[in-house]
Design an enzyme around this catalytic site. Structure first.
Site, mmCIF file in Angstrom:
data_model
loop_
_atom_site.group_PDB
_atom_site.id
_atom_site.type_symbol
_atom_site.label_atom_id
_atom_site.label_comp_id
_atom_site.label_asym_id
_atom_site.label_seq_id
_atom_site.Cartn_x
_atom_site.Cartn_y
_atom_site.Cartn_z
ATOM 1 N N GLU A 1 0.941 -1.185 -0.076
ATOM 2 C CA GLU A 1 0.012 -0.194 0.178
ATOM 3 C C GLU A 1 0.880 1.395 -0.008
ATOM 4 O OE1 GLU A 1 -2.468 2.498 3.293
ATOM 5 O OE2 GLU A 1 -2.523 0.334 3.478
ATOM 6 N N ASP B 1 0.861 3.857 -3.117
ATOM 7 C CA ASP B 1 0.369 4.998 -3.053
ATOM 8 C C ASP B 1 1.353 6.106 -3.930
ATOM 9 O OD1 ASP B 1 -0.940 7.441 -1.595
ATOM 10 O OD2 ASP B 1 1.048 7.630 -0.777
ATOM 11 N N ASP C 1 -7.194 1.433 0.542
ATOM 12 C CA ASP C 1 -5.813 1.052 0.775
ATOM 13 C C ASP C 1 -5.654 -0.311 0.104
ATOM 14 O OD1 ASP C 1 -5.678 2.829 2.754
ATOM 15 O OD2 ASP C 1 -6.134 1.475 4.482
ATOM 16 N N GLU D 1 -4.456 0.736 -3.788
ATOM 17 C CA GLU D 1 -3.057 0.989 -3.678
ATOM 18 C C GLU D 1 -2.282 -0.010 -3.409
ATOM 19 O OE1 GLU D 1 -3.298 5.425 -1.728
ATOM 20 O OE2 GLU D 1 -3.035 3.924 -0.459
#
Length: 253
Positions: free
Chosen positions: A58, A62, A131, A134
């Site tokens: 994650e 991102d 989440d 990502e």
């Protein structure tokens, strides 16, 4: 009434086929173990011997998403100033936008959850869904690199970026309110929040203060959602008043 089962309780026949998700993402050759890792929420990991969960993926995803979206917006909007580009990016990569993307992909069906999250509707929670998007992007980057990752991101997020470009001030109402206040010497807005209800099902109410004025009406399931709503209310009132007084339009000031 039977209780909800975690993924660890599901027989293999009940588990969704990861090939379906790989085809949806456009990465049919993504390693199964890596994809399962990216889909593993920490609640599942803790209930199954503290196996690896998806938070490292994650973290990486991102940044990969942010880079590709930023590069795309910079290239496709050569005349926009930095502040407006930042608004566009924030709208595209926000938790709310990512949750919408996850629901479009039906990603919630594939997430590996512990019993507690399963019972409380974790498969539809915006935080878990955003989440996981990502994390999956992070896994794709680790396996295939930036070029393939960018292809996947463009296939999924180009419509989101196109929609964001049409929203104007509504991309981030808190930022828009802060800008109109700064441009017209109204002071820095601040917010007062009240949360009600149990921890797993809270509702937040927000009030915005601009100088001596108070604006109410902001509610949401998260603090951010409530603040954005009341910021929109305050911005709309102030923009109408300022334009009525002959001030420049707050959307372009």
């Amino acid at each position: 009434m039977s209780s909800a089962r975690s993924d660890g309780d599901r027989p293999d026949s009940d588990r969704p086929d990861l090939d379906e998700l790989r085809l949806t993402l456009g990465v049919p050759d993504l390693d199964t173990e890596r994809l399962e890792h990216a889909l593993t929420h920490r609640s599942y990991a803790y209930e199954n011997g503290n196996i690896a969960h998806n938070e490292r993926y994650e973290f990486l995803g991102d940044s990969v998403l942010g880079l590709v979206v930023t590069d795309t917006l910079f290239t496709t909007h050569p005349d926009l100033p930095e502040g407006q580009l930042a608004k566009l990016r924030a709208a595209v990569v926000s938790a709310k936008a990512l949750a919408v993307v996850a629901r479009d992909l039906e990603l919630g069906r594939f997430v590996r959850l512990g019993r507690g999250e399963e019972i409380t509707g974790g498969r539809n929670k915006a935080s878990i869904l955003s989440d996981t998007v990502e994390a999956v992007l992070g896994a794709i980057y680790v396996e295939f690199g930036i070029v393939r990752s960018a292809e996947v991101i463009h296939a999924i997020f180009d419509p989101v970026m196109a929609d964001a470009a049409r929203l104007g001030a509504g991309l981030d109402w808190k930022t828009s309110l802060q800008e109109i206040c700064a441009n017209h010497d109204l002071g820095v807005p601040h917010y007062v929040l009240i949360g009600t209800g149990p921890d797993h099902d809270k509702t937040f109410t927000a009030v915005a203060h601009v100088g001596e004025r108070e604006f109410g009406g902001g509610t949401g399931r998260s603090k951010k959602e409530a603040e954005q709503m009341v910021a929109e209310i305050a911005w709309t009132v102030l923009d109408a008043e300022l334009r009525g007084a002959g001030a420049p339009d707050a959307t372009t000031a």
